[in-house]
Write a protein that holds these residues in place. Structure first.
Motif, mmCIF file in Angstrom:
data_model
loop_
_atom_site.group_PDB
_atom_site.id
_atom_site.type_symbol
_atom_site.label_atom_id
_atom_site.label_comp_id
_atom_site.label_asym_id
_atom_site.label_seq_id
_atom_site.Cartn_x
_atom_site.Cartn_y
_atom_site.Cartn_z
ATOM 1 N N SER A 1 0.947 -1.312 0.098
ATOM 2 C CA SER A 1 -0.012 -0.074 0.096
ATOM 3 C C SER A 1 1.049 1.149 0.036
ATOM 4 N N ARG A 2 0.392 2.381 0.195
ATOM 5 C CA ARG A 2 1.039 3.547 0.234
ATOM 6 C C ARG A 2 0.665 4.524 1.223
ATOM 7 N N PRO A 3 1.498 5.276 1.879
ATOM 8 C CA PRO A 3 1.073 6.354 2.624
ATOM 9 C C PRO A 3 0.526 7.340 1.783
ATOM 10 N N PRO B 1 -9.159 -0.585 -7.167
ATOM 11 C CA PRO B 1 -8.995 0.175 -8.376
ATOM 12 C C PRO B 1 -7.466 0.146 -8.584
ATOM 13 N N PHE B 2 -6.357 0.130 -7.699
ATOM 14 C CA PHE B 2 -4.782 0.106 -7.948
ATOM 15 C C PHE B 2 -4.771 -1.114 -8.860
ATOM 16 N N LYS B 3 -5.197 -2.307 -8.339
ATOM 17 C CA LYS B 3 -4.712 -3.542 -8.997
ATOM 18 C C LYS B 3 -5.364 -3.549 -10.522
ATOM 19 N N VAL C 1 -5.859 -0.895 -12.277
ATOM 20 C CA VAL C 1 -5.010 0.212 -13.086
ATOM 21 C C VAL C 1 -3.727 -0.403 -13.786
ATOM 22 N N ARG C 2 -3.051 -1.092 -12.633
ATOM 23 C CA ARG C 2 -1.910 -1.782 -12.645
ATOM 24 C C ARG C 2 -1.981 -2.810 -13.973
ATOM 25 N N LYS C 3 -2.663 -3.737 -13.781
ATOM 26 C CA LYS C 3 -3.202 -4.718 -14.681
ATOM 27 C C LYS C 3 -3.490 -4.438 -16.102
ATOM 28 N N ALA D 1 5.568 9.596 -14.363
ATOM 29 C CA ALA D 1 6.655 8.578 -13.635
ATOM 30 C C ALA D 1 7.577 8.387 -14.835
ATOM 31 N N GLY D 2 7.419 8.232 -15.749
ATOM 32 C CA GLY D 2 8.391 7.796 -16.833
ATOM 33 C C GLY D 2 9.204 9.051 -17.419
ATOM 34 N N SER D 3 8.504 10.255 -17.601
ATOM 35 C CA SER D 3 9.431 11.457 -18.090
ATOM 36 C C SER D 3 10.751 11.835 -17.676
ATOM 37 N N MET E 1 16.391 12.354 -16.683
ATOM 38 C CA MET E 1 17.455 12.782 -15.812
ATOM 39 C C MET E 1 18.478 11.715 -15.370
ATOM 40 N N SER E 2 18.090 10.114 -15.967
ATOM 41 C CA SER E 2 18.997 9.186 -15.802
ATOM 42 C C SER E 2 20.217 9.427 -17.111
ATOM 43 N N ILE E 3 19.608 9.967 -17.975
ATOM 44 C CA ILE E 3 20.348 10.132 -19.148
ATOM 45 C C ILE E 3 21.407 11.120 -18.826
ATOM 46 N N ALA F 1 18.063 7.850 -9.593
ATOM 47 C CA ALA F 1 17.102 9.165 -9.726
ATOM 48 C C ALA F 1 16.157 9.409 -8.603
ATOM 49 N N THR F 2 15.758 8.190 -7.765
ATOM 50 C CA THR F 2 14.791 8.471 -6.769
ATOM 51 C C THR F 2 15.434 7.761 -5.650
ATOM 52 N N PRO F 3 16.482 8.455 -4.782
ATOM 53 C CA PRO F 3 17.177 7.941 -3.839
ATOM 54 C C PRO F 3 16.464 7.022 -2.598
ATOM 55 N N ALA G 1 7.778 5.763 -0.904
ATOM 56 C CA ALA G 1 7.503 4.654 0.374
ATOM 57 C C ALA G 1 6.429 3.779 -0.015
ATOM 58 N N HIS G 2 6.320 2.632 0.614
ATOM 59 C CA HIS G 2 5.443 1.692 0.689
ATOM 60 C C HIS G 2 4.638 1.978 1.912
ATOM 61 N N ALA G 3 3.452 1.004 2.364
ATOM 62 C CA ALA G 3 2.921 1.131 3.923
ATOM 63 C C ALA G 3 2.259 -0.292 3.794
ATOM 64 N N PHE H 1 14.598 0.790 -9.035
ATOM 65 C CA PHE H 1 13.155 0.820 -9.621
ATOM 66 C C PHE H 1 12.394 0.199 -8.339
ATOM 67 N N GLY H 2 12.797 0.290 -7.247
ATOM 68 C CA GLY H 2 11.811 -0.172 -6.201
ATOM 69 C C GLY H 2 11.717 -1.617 -6.052
ATOM 70 N N TRP H 3 10.592 -2.147 -5.322
ATOM 71 C CA TRP H 3 10.214 -3.401 -4.876
ATOM 72 C C TRP H 3 8.799 -3.832 -5.280
ATOM 73 N N GLY H 4 8.730 -5.256 -5.312
ATOM 74 C CA GLY H 4 7.610 -6.005 -5.002
ATOM 75 C C GLY H 4 6.373 -5.761 -5.998
ATOM 76 N N ARG H 5 5.394 -5.686 -5.551
ATOM 77 C CA ARG H 5 4.073 -5.290 -6.343
ATOM 78 C C ARG H 5 3.971 -3.722 -6.971
ATOM 79 N N ARG H 6 4.682 -2.957 -6.279
ATOM 80 C CA ARG H 6 4.867 -1.512 -6.639
ATOM 81 C C ARG H 6 6.046 -1.442 -7.356
ATOM 82 N N PHE H 7 6.739 -2.418 -7.636
ATOM 83 C CA PHE H 7 7.856 -2.176 -8.551
ATOM 84 C C PHE H 7 7.491 -1.392 -9.872
ATOM 85 N N CYS H 8 8.744 -0.451 -10.342
ATOM 86 C CA CYS H 8 8.531 0.319 -11.387
ATOM 87 C C CYS H 8 7.874 -0.441 -12.591
ATOM 88 N N GLN H 9 6.750 0.067 -12.910
ATOM 89 C CA GLN H 9 6.098 -0.797 -13.785
ATOM 90 C C GLN H 9 6.735 -0.269 -15.394
HETATM 91 C C1 HEM Z 1 15.092 5.587 -15.076
HETATM 92 C C2 HEM Z 1 13.874 5.819 -15.240
HETATM 93 C C3 HEM Z 1 12.992 5.477 -13.891
HETATM 94 C C4 HEM Z 1 13.207 5.113 -12.756
HETATM 95 C C5 HEM Z 1 14.589 5.260 -12.201
HETATM 96 C C6 HEM Z 1 11.828 4.794 -12.137
HETATM 97 C C7 HEM Z 1 11.817 4.510 -10.630
HETATM 98 C C8 HEM Z 1 10.733 4.212 -10.064
HETATM 99 C C9 HEM Z 1 10.342 4.078 -8.708
HETATM 100 C C10 HEM Z 1 11.672 3.890 -7.817
HETATM 101 C C11 HEM Z 1 9.183 3.531 -8.623
HETATM 102 C C12 HEM Z 1 8.531 3.275 -7.080
HETATM 103 C C13 HEM Z 1 8.761 1.885 -6.857
HETATM 104 C C14 HEM Z 1 8.344 1.322 -5.436
HETATM 105 O O1 HEM Z 1 7.355 1.973 -5.084
HETATM 106 O O2 HEM Z 1 8.705 0.491 -4.845
HETATM 107 C C15 HEM Z 1 8.669 3.632 -9.763
HETATM 108 C C16 HEM Z 1 6.996 3.460 -10.045
HETATM 109 C C17 HEM Z 1 6.297 3.536 -11.135
HETATM 110 N N1 HEM Z 1 7.082 3.853 -12.352
HETATM 111 FE FE1 HEM Z 1 9.273 4.273 -12.714
HETATM 112 N N2 HEM Z 1 10.948 4.777 -13.012
HETATM 113 C C18 HEM Z 1 11.381 5.107 -14.330
HETATM 114 C C19 HEM Z 1 11.050 5.076 -15.498
HETATM 115 C C20 HEM Z 1 9.492 4.730 -15.656
HETATM 116 C C21 HEM Z 1 9.174 4.735 -17.040
HETATM 117 C C22 HEM Z 1 9.781 4.789 -18.298
HETATM 118 C C23 HEM Z 1 7.564 4.474 -16.862
HETATM 119 C C24 HEM Z 1 6.387 4.384 -17.570
HETATM 120 C C25 HEM Z 1 6.441 4.814 -19.136
HETATM 121 C C26 HEM Z 1 7.305 4.279 -15.259
HETATM 122 C C27 HEM Z 1 6.330 4.027 -14.610
HETATM 123 C C28 HEM Z 1 6.340 3.888 -13.376
HETATM 124 C C29 HEM Z 1 4.754 3.382 -12.788
HETATM 125 C C30 HEM Z 1 3.364 3.371 -13.507
HETATM 126 C C31 HEM Z 1 5.051 3.472 -11.249
HETATM 127 C C32 HEM Z 1 3.800 3.468 -10.336
HETATM 128 C C33 HEM Z 1 4.177 1.858 -9.643
HETATM 129 C C34 HEM Z 1 2.909 1.965 -8.621
HETATM 130 O O3 HEM Z 1 2.844 2.945 -7.822
HETATM 131 O O4 HEM Z 1 2.492 0.815 -8.468
HETATM 132 N N3 HEM Z 1 8.579 4.633 -14.800
HETATM 133 N N4 HEM Z 1 9.256 4.253 -10.757
#
Ligand code: HEM
Length: 570
Positions: free
Chosen positions: A103-105, A128-130, A132-134, A332-334, A339-341, A396-398, A402-404, A470-478
């Motif tokens: 979950s999230r705070p 709703p979260f599940k 959207v993610r799916k 999330a992706g912009s 900035m990683s580049i 990029a995101t040190p 945060a999860h909950a 890119f984070g962890w588990g079911r909230r891992f960066c999609q």
């Molecule tokens: C270098 C580039 C990127 C970094 C460093 C990054 C990093 C992250 C991190 C740390 C999270 C949170 C993970 C967690 O809660 O454990 C996240 C979530 C997310 N990212 Fe990325 N991200 C990147 C690029 C992208 C791109 C290109 C997209 C989509 C086009 C994207 C879509 C998402 C989405 C939708 C979430 C939310 C997931 C959720 O809350 O369940 N990200 N990202």
């Protein structure tokens, strides 16, 4: 007092009951507090709130990690917070037990009001979260994201051309401000940001960003991203921390009125993009991208008309939730990708011997007759190791996001309360000396084995992980698959075809560059921590490289035309 007199007074029994309940809860609270992880002592009511810099918390959290070890506890206002500082603890709780830790705070003002409760990154772990993610997985998952590669290939050719066109502009003039006062249209960050936003825009809506100078639509996206980042920052609003304040009437809560206004402004953009896809569908136009194909399937299922901010009875995303799902992914992706580049360019300039070695590898494998391609990845292990080391050294995101917890849990001897904020401390994990020898040094060799392809090591599966950007588990960066592909294709081509250089100090003749180790002067505040602008010049590495870059830019213009996409306007 006799038993007789007790029986006689009707008030005694309820009073005794209340006293018992109070004692039990006091005892429970004390025993619970006794088992919480260790942590810095706070002060009454606010806890540790004022000990933690809200806009740049990661250095302080690293300091506490060194003092308290793998797990520590903070109280921020009324909120329980647990911080995980080793890969083992974070993998165990955030990945293996992710059913409970996903979950999230919720930052009240930013999520409940500004986002109308629909921003993906802060949705609670529920239906709703599940949904959207799916839904998003159909565009961003490992398989579907490969279909985006042709587009990333094309956009990266435009980026190379833009860099040559840019030349020494950033070095010769102070960056001009864009229309909203923040975007630096004429700085070299601008074409990089254009690339990343254009890829995400195409993935979501089948559209692209064809110009970056004086482009009000693009600026609106950046405004929305900036604004949300600012408003969701812990400490921005007392109402986030003290729920009682949420009951204040509007005239005493200007933040609520402002956030409501901004919600309408955001919906103007995200809702407008969904409406645009709807209109295209009605006109029978084929539109690539997540929203177009989602609407197509929803219409086929008889749900063309689905206003609202939740789910239909049969589980389809209603319009506003769809708008925020796609908009959140684009946000999330912009900047994270752009900035990683940019960060990689800064590291290569700061460590020229690394740049030289990575470039020598690219030159040996690719030559001058063609550009690097996705298929070359396995042949470029040192270059991939450089990307990984940059993401380790400066994620990029040190602190990821945060999860909950959903329920109370136990880890080793400690209790993790229900509803507790749980921070995976990426910054501390990436600097854990047990895991990384000499962790503050920049050493790509730590990920490199000669003759063997370098694995990205960024996947959610704990056992195959090196880094946690890119984070962890079911909230891992999609979007991690899209992000890795973007970073690989743009940077391999930049190293292959473009010379980049910092201005020289006239006295010392040394390059003028921000110091990557200087937190305050080099890196921005905020949950996405990025370099402040710095000056770099760009030139093709040879006439042959220049010719190939120009030709391929022209070729891409014809392709945009064939695909019905807007051509680049320079
Ligand atoms: C270098 C580039 C990127 C970094 C460093 C990054 C990093 C992250 C991190 C740390 C999270 C949170 C993970 C967690 O809660 O454990 C996240 C979530 C997310 N990212 Fe990325 N991200 C990147 C690029 C992208 C791109 C290109 C997209 C989509 C086009 C994207 C879509 C998402 C989405 C939708 C979430 C939310 C997931 C959720 O809350 O369940 N990200 N990202």
């Amino acid at each position: 007092m006799t038993v007789q007199s007790l029986q006689m007074d009707p008030l005694v029994l309820p009073v005794l009951l209340i006293v018992c309940v109070f004692c039990i809860s006091l005892f429970r609270r004390n025993s619970l507090r006794g088992k919480l992880p260790p942590g810095p002592t706070g002060i009454p009511i606010v806890g540790n709130l004022f000990q933690l810099p809200a806009l740049r918390p990661h250095p302080k959290l690293l300091e506490w990690a060194a003092q308290y070890g793998e797990i520590f506890y903070l109280k921020l206002g009324g909120q329980d917070v647990v911080v995980l500082n080793t890969a083992e603890a974070a993998d165990e709780l955030l990945s293996r037990r992710s059913h409970n830790y996903s979950s999230r705070p919720t930052p009240h003002v930013a999520q409940d009001i500004l986002r109308g409760g629909m921003g993906l990154a802060f949705l609670k772990y529920d239906t709703p979260f599940k949904a959207v993610r799916k839904a998003l997985q159909s565009a961003l998952g490992p398989g579907p994201s490969k279909q985006l590669r042709q587009h990333q290939d094309n956009e990266s050719r435009v980026l190379l051309y833009d860099m040559i066109l840019h030349g020494d502009q950033s070095m010769l003039q102070e960056p001009l401000r864009g229309s909203h006062g923040k975007i630096l249209d004429h700085h070299w960050f601008a074409p990089v940001r254009r690339y990343a936003t254009s890829v995400a825009l195409y993935a979501m809506y089948g559209k692209r960003v064809a110009r970056f100078v004086d482009n009000p639509d693009l600026h609106k996206i950046y405004d929305i991203v900036d604004n949300f980042a600012h408003m969701s920052q812990p400490g921005s609003y007392l109402a986030d921390v003290f729920p009682l304040m949420r009951r204040l009437p509007d005239f005493l809560a200007p933040w609520r009125v402002k956030a409501q206004e901004l919600h309408l402004w955001e919906m103007g953009l995200w809702g407008g993009l969904v409406d645009d896809c709807k209109a295209a569908l009605r006109n029978g136009e084929h539109r690539s991208g997540f929203v177009g194909s989602y609407l197509n399937s929803r219409t086929t299922a008889g749900r063309e008309y689905a206003p609202g901010k939740g789910l239909t009875e049969d589980g389809w995303l209603q319009d506003s939730l769809l708008a925020y799902g796609a908009g959140s992914a684009l946000e999330a992706g912009s900047d994270t990708t752009a900035m990683s580049i940019v960060t990689f360019v800064l590291y290569m300039l700061s460590y020229p011997h690394v740049l030289q070695k990575a470039r020598a590898e690219i030159d040996a494998v690719i030559g001058t007759e063609r550009m690097p391609d996705f298929d070359d990845e396995e042949q470029l292990p040192y270059f991939v190791a450089c990307i990984k080391e940059t993401m380790r050294h400066r994620p990029a995101t040190p602190l990821a996001i945060a999860h909950a917890t959903v329920e109370e849990d136990f880890y080793k001897d400690y209790i993790i309360p229900k509803g507790c904020t749980v921070i995976g401390n990426v910054w501390a994990i990436h600097r854990d000396p047990e895991r990384f020898f000499n962790p503050t040094a920049f050493i790509p060799e730590r990920f490199y084995q000669e003759g063997k392809p370098t694995r990205w090591g960024t996947r959610p599966v704990s056992d195959e992980r090196d880094i946690y950007a890119f984070g962890w588990g079911r909230r891992f960066c999609q979007g991690s698959h899209v992000a890795e592909a973007s970073i690989f294709i743009t940077l391999s081509r930049i190293l292959w075809g473009i010379d980049f250089y910092a201005p020289l100090d006239p006295k010392t003749k040394r390059p003028i560059l921000p110091d990557v180790a200087n937190e305050e002067t080099t890196w921005s505040e905020g949950f996405v921590s990025v370099p402040h602008t710095f000056k770099v010049g760009f030139a093709p590495r040879s006439a042959k490289h220049a010719e190939l870059i120009r030709k391929s830019f022209d070729g891409v213009q014809s392709e945009w035309q064939l695909l019905g996409l807007e051509g680049d306007d320079r």
